[in-house]
Design an enzyme around this catalytic site. Structure first.
Site, PDB file in Angstrom:
ATOM      1  N   SER B 666       0.813  -1.216   0.000  1.00 34.75           N
ATOM      2  CA  SER B 666       0.000   0.000   0.000  1.00 34.75           C
ATOM      3  C   SER B 666       0.846   1.264   0.000  1.00 34.75           C
ATOM      4  O   SER B 666       0.320   2.366  -0.143  1.00 34.75           O
ATOM      5  CB  SER B 666      -0.950   0.006   1.196  1.00 34.75           C
ATOM      6  N   LYS B 709      -6.061   4.995   8.013  1.00 35.96           N
ATOM      7  CA  LYS B 709      -4.872   5.715   7.553  1.00 35.96           C
ATOM      8  C   LYS B 709      -5.137   7.213   7.481  1.00 35.96           C
ATOM      9  O   LYS B 709      -4.332   8.030   7.946  1.00 35.96           O
ATOM     10  CB  LYS B 709      -4.454   5.186   6.173  1.00 35.96           C
TER      11      LYS B 709
END
Lengths: 274, 820
Positions: B666, B709
């Site tokens: 990611s 996040k």
């Protein structure tokens, strides 16, 4: 009959009925108990013979015998008898002792017996002539102390037979029944084993009077032959049976036939009597 | 503002309303959950329900079920509900008993009885023993028995006496006496009644001595013959006594056994057993005799504790009622929470007796397979597989169609002593295993017997499409929870807040997580807060309070990490710009709650041999997926910028101040941005964090944990103060999943924070650098001054320098050859 000591003698282990009966009597009569193991002089004499040997039982087989091995065997038997006696006495309030004597059994007992002793002897039908009933009875003739004969094959004797000699002092019989009455008298039976006669009738009346005087009231029966005694016992189940037998041979047959301990009374009282 | 990329995904800065999908509570049509019916709504498990119905309904062997799916989606609850319903419609199965096996004592016999009759049978056998205990001694105390026994014993005794007496008479006739010695019998010459003294014997003439010796030897031989016969006579007597005992016992037992026989006539196994009991009692009448002084009676041993009564002979007539259905009205459903080997197939217990461990058939205890026989058994697959030999035992039972109770130690061969081997009991049940998907996959891959035994897969979904109908179903589930758990009724807004949370848990605004235990936990905690606030119903802010409290409970580590950043010990800029430096976003999980962590990613470049050095991998801190991501970057660089020549690049990539394992791809978009910034020598904005993976074409792909996040980076920026230019760059594919917390949504609405959705690296670079990325024109070149042109020029420069550097040694070599 005052009994201060019950002396029980046996020449071999396994006389459980004799030991149990002796213990019961000692308790009932508040007497001491003396156990005696008789190292038979006959056996020691056998062991000294040059061709002495034995046939094992129950395992068949011949073995040579000598004095030492015989003595070891007898000592081992004595220890077993002492243990048997101890286990019967265990837990009962009874003063007792145990001795080993080397003798012919009955002779030793009768010689040692005091006026207040009751001798208890175990006998065996399978023991051979030297320890058999006939020999015991022969040895008893002329004895002055009572002798209780207990066959080894008896298991739990619940009754006792009292057998006076052919000619006896009724007072001796009365003493004996008086002593045994508290324990065995609830169903007492006197059996006259002799043809009816004026003399026997007189004897019976005399016994009756003596017992009545002591408050004892047994039943009376008359029987034609001593060998019919077991059938009468099976029928009436007395705890205390008194066969009055006029003949010595009949007496021996009756003792053999009765499946209970048999108290042989002496012809006369010795020393102190009740 | 957001445009649309291919596939309808939003691209560009997202609006506040795109960050949070509100639940339309006004469409619910109720004010509190009290108004909803508790009709045991099943949320989004239609596939599983269909499989359950099929698996339970089909009666063929091997059609056991494996209920798989994520933890907490209601696999056990739903399976239990269906299994209990199915069990209620099935008949009560038979009772099972273990009884003594008179032929093979080590192999107790199993007997089946109609439901409820097992207890009666046990009671009847106990009564039989009790009756025999009085009846048999009474029979043996009868005069008839005593007389007959005395006859037999007397016969033996007389036989011996006669034989010995005959020997004695033979001896006496020869003036020899038979004497009993300590070890048997001996013969000696007599003198009168007494044994002849040795001196007298020695004085006898030789002939007489020899005659006596010979006579004694003859008598000894005769006596030996008699004694050898004694054991034969004794055996004959014992045989007669045994027959007498059997005859007497028979009179006491026959009527009792016959009575039981007629009562159990329709049950041939029981009738056969009763016949065996009868024969055994005839041979063992002594067990029923009262104890002698000092002994404990057999019946006393039977009722005493097992330890004391292990040797009781009467226990052989007891009945061990293994499975009793006297009190049940339907087929059993059993959930075995602790599926050990013994808990499944039963165990044979032992008792200590005289320093040794002993056992018998009364010490056999039932396992879950026995209890569930004729019905349904539910087990947790993971628990089952982690118990030694439990899985093997279950398979063996299902394959053989019988349950065999065998101690684990025997299965392992650890005990060599003889033990009980109870007869196996026929098995007919359906087993439902509940476990995660990977366990199903592993079993399927590695255990060839598994597909034969568990043919029905019940696949439970972890989430459901978030439609208005699903939201209403969710509300019904909450209503059911509140009612069953005695919680306060939930207001519609509270349910809506729970729906939103379920959506966030699903990781998508378009889905609802159906992890019911998580929903129940949130409901219980919200109820607590409602209680604290003295409310009679649970409101939306109670749910919010529960979520806040939950976050606070695990907020220690994120707070500490944030403090480290704020104090400058961990270097993460949330403003300014720098060449070759970008903010990546990682996700960590504590206690089931996830949180995002910003991390600085840097890249350095120089001329080289086409090596892209992943420092994480070189230091063995990088996982395989992360390495794969870096290799994809290399492929992207080579394919886009050096398709016609060498990639003369040497670059390094690193997660700064990261000291643990880094995995996942990611951050590959972030790494690529940092690398391209370094190549282009154009600074990246450090106010904007980047998350996303890339492919070799430069497309930005979806990643997990997008909400956490963003929130992690938002929290850091908030702590430093939102300046307006901060934000997060996310893959466009993640945009529909956004379910961000209220503070983020408000900050975006106020223009203090931004969420940028991008579909390509070029779009991201333009946002991060403010410089146009540039696309190739008709002749294949990038516009001058564009980011891509700069990158291409830099790489071409590296390539040229590399070519020159490579040519110098070649020219020197050629000159030397010429000189030679």
């Amino acid at each position: 009959m005052i009994v201060r000591r019950v002396v029980v003698a046996t020449a071999a282990p396994g006389a459980a009925a004799a030991l149990a009966t002796a213990v019961e009597l000692a308790r009932a009569m508040h007497a001491d108990l003396r156990g005696v193991f008789v190292e038979s002089t006959d056996l020691l004499a056998l062991a000294t013979l040059p061709f002495a040997g034995e046939v094992g039982f129950p395992s068949p087989g011949r073995r040579a015998l000598d004095v030492e091995s015989m003595q070891r065997g007898l000592r081992a038997q004595a220890r077993r008898v002492e243990r048997e006696l101890a286990s019967v006495v265990a837990g009962r309030p009874l003063r007792w002792s145990f001795d080993v004597v080397r003798s012919r059994m009955t002779a030793e007992l009768f010689a040692e017996a005091g006026a207040t002793d009751l001798a208890v002897v175990a006998w065996s039908r399978a023991a051979g002539a030297t320890a058999g009933l006939a020999r015991a009875l022969r040895a008893f003739r002329g004895a002055t102390v009572p002798l209780l004969l207990v066959a080894e094959h008896l298991r739990r004797p619940l009754s006792v037979a009292v057998v006076p000699p052919p000619s006896f002092d009724p007072a001796v019989l009365a003493d004996a029944l008086d002593a045994l009455w508290p324990r065995y008298g609830r169903a007492a039976l006197i059996v006259d084993v002799a043809p009816a006669s004026a003399r026997r009738e007189a004897l019976r009346r005399r016994v009756d009077r003596l017992l009545a005087g002591r408050g004892l009231a047994p039943r009376f029966r008359r029987l034609g032959h001593a060998l019919d005694l077991p059938a009468l016992v099976a029928l009436e189940a007395p705890r205390l049976i008194v066969p009055l037998i006029g003949d010595e041979e009949d007496r021996e047959a009756a003792v053999d036939a009765l499946e209970c301990p048999v108290l042989l009374l002496p012809a006369v009282r010795r020393g102190t009597t009740a | 503002m957001a445009a649309e990329a291919a596939g309808g995904l939003p691209v560009g800065a997202l609006r506040a309303d795109q960050l949070w999908r509100r639940c339309a509570v006004e469409a619910f049509g109720f004010s509190t959950t009290d108004e909803l019916r508790d009709d045991a709504t099943i949320l989004g498990q239609q596939r599983a329900v269909e499989a359950l119905r099929f698996g339970i309904g089909i009666a063929e062997p091997g059609y056991n079920l494996f209920a798989m799916g994520p933890e907490g989606v209601g696999r056990r609850t739903l399976a239990r509900r269906f299994l209990e319903e199915a069990a209620a419609a099935k008949p009560v199965p038979r009772d099972w008993c273990y009884v003594f096996n008179f032929e093979l004592p080590q192999r107790p016999r199993a007997i089946a009885l109609p439901p409820g009759r097992g207890f009666a049978f046990k009671r009847d056998m106990a009564r039989l023993v009790e009756d025999l205990r009085t009846g048999i001694p009474a029979a043996f105390e009868a005069d008839e028995y005593r007389t007959r026994r005395q006859e037999i014993e007397g016969e033996l005794s007389e036989r011996q006496e006669r034989a010995l007496g005959a020997v004695g008479e033979h001896a006496a006739a020869q003036k020899i006496g038979l004497l009993r010695t300590p070890g048997g019998f001996g013969f000696a010459p007599l003198e009168g009644d007494d044994v002849m003294p040795p001196a007298r014997f020695q004085a006898l003439p030789d002939e007489e001595r020899k005659r006596l010796q010979q006579a004694i030897e003859t008598l000894q031989a005769e006596l030996e013959g008699v004694i050898q016969q004694v054991p034969v006579w004794r055996r004959e007597a014992q045989h007669k006594l045994r027959e007498l005992d059997r005859a007497v016992t028979r009179t006491a037992i026959n009527s009792l056994i016959d009575e039981l026989r007629s009562a159990y006539a329709p049950l041939p196994d029981v009738v056969r057993y009763l016949g065996e009991v009868q024969e055994d009692v005839l041979d063992h009448a002594q067990y029923f005799q009262p104890a002698r002084d000092g002994e404990r009676s057999a019946i006393a041993q039977m009722v005493l504790g097992r330890g004391e009564a292990a040797e009781s002979p009467l226990r052989r007539y007891a009945v061990n009622l293994l499975v009793d259905h006297a009190a049940t009205t339907a087929a059993p459903f059993v959930y075995e929470d602790h599926p050990t080997h013994d808990n499944l197939i039963g165990r044979v217990e032992h008792v200590a007796h005289m320093g040794a461990l002993t056992s018998d058939f009364t010490l056999i205890t039932a396992g879950a397979l026995h209890r569930a026989n004729g019905g349904y058994l539910m087990l947790d697959a993971v628990k089952l597989l982690t118990q030694p030999l439990a899985w093997d035992a279950l398979k063996r039972a299902l394959l053989s169609g019988e349950v065999r109770t065998e101690p684990l130690a025997y299965s392992l061969g650890l005990l060599s002593t003889q033990g009980l081997q109870p007869e196996p009991i026929p098995l007919a049940l359906k087993v439902v295993l509940v476990g995660p998907r990977h366990v199903h996959a592993l079993l399927h891959a590695y255990d060839p017997e598994f597909p034969k035994l568990f043919k029905v897969v019940v696949d439970f979904a972890g989430d459901v499409e978030r439609t208005p109908a699903a939201e209403l179903d969710f509300a019904a589930v909450v209503a059911g929870m509140a009612r069953r758990r005695r919680l306060r009724p939930f207001e519609a807004a509270a349910v809506g807040r729970m729906v939103e949370q379920a959506s966030r848990a699903a990781g998508s605004a378009e889905k609802l997580a159906i992890a019911m235990h998580a929903a129940l936990g949130l409901a219980q905690e919200a109820d607590y807060w409602a209680g604290v606030r003295g409310r009679t119903t649970v409101a939306a802010d109670d749910v919010e309070a529960a979520l806040d409290a939950r976050r606070r409970r695990i907020d220690d580590l994120p707070t500490r990490l944030r403090e480290e950043v704020l104090r400058g010990r961990i270097l993460v800029d949330t403003g300014g710009s720098r060449v070759g430096q970008a903010n990546g976003l990682a996700v960590a999980e504590i206690g089931g709650e996830r949180f995002g962590l910003p991390v600085r990613i840097t890249a350095r470049v120089r001329m080289g041999g086409g090596v892209l050095l992943d420092i994480e991998r070189e230091s063995k801190l990088g996982g395989s997926i992360h390495s794969k991501g870096v290799m994809i970057i290399a492929g992207y660089l080579a394919g886009r910028y050096a398709a016609g020549g060498p990639l003369a690049l040497s670059a390094t990539l690193v997660f700064e101040q990261s000291y643990g394992l880094v995995d996942g791809d990611s951050a590959s978009a972030t790494e690529l941005c940092a690398l391209l910034s370094a190549l282009a020598d154009v600074p990246l904005s450090n106010a904007i964090a980047v998350t996303g993976s890339v492919n070799q074409h430069g497309d930005v792909q979806a990643i997990g944990g997008v909400n956490e996040k963003i929130e992690g980076y938002f929290d850091l920026c908030s702590a430093r103060g939102l300046a307006g230019g901060q934000g997060v760059l996310i893959p466009a594919a993640n945009a529909p999943q956004l379910m961000l917390k209220r503070e983020v949504v408000e900050a975006v609405a106020g223009g203090r924070f931004a969420i940028h959705a991008v579909a390509t690296v070029d779009q991201g670079l333009e946002i991060l650098t403010g410089v146009a990325a540039g696309a190739r024109d008709a002749v294949g070149g990038f516009p001058r001054g564009s980011l891509n042109a700069r990158i291409e020029e830099r790489l071409a420069g590296f390539a040229e320098r590399a070519r020159v550097a490579a040519e110098v040694p070649a020219r020197r070599l050629a000159r030397r050859r010429r000189e030679r």
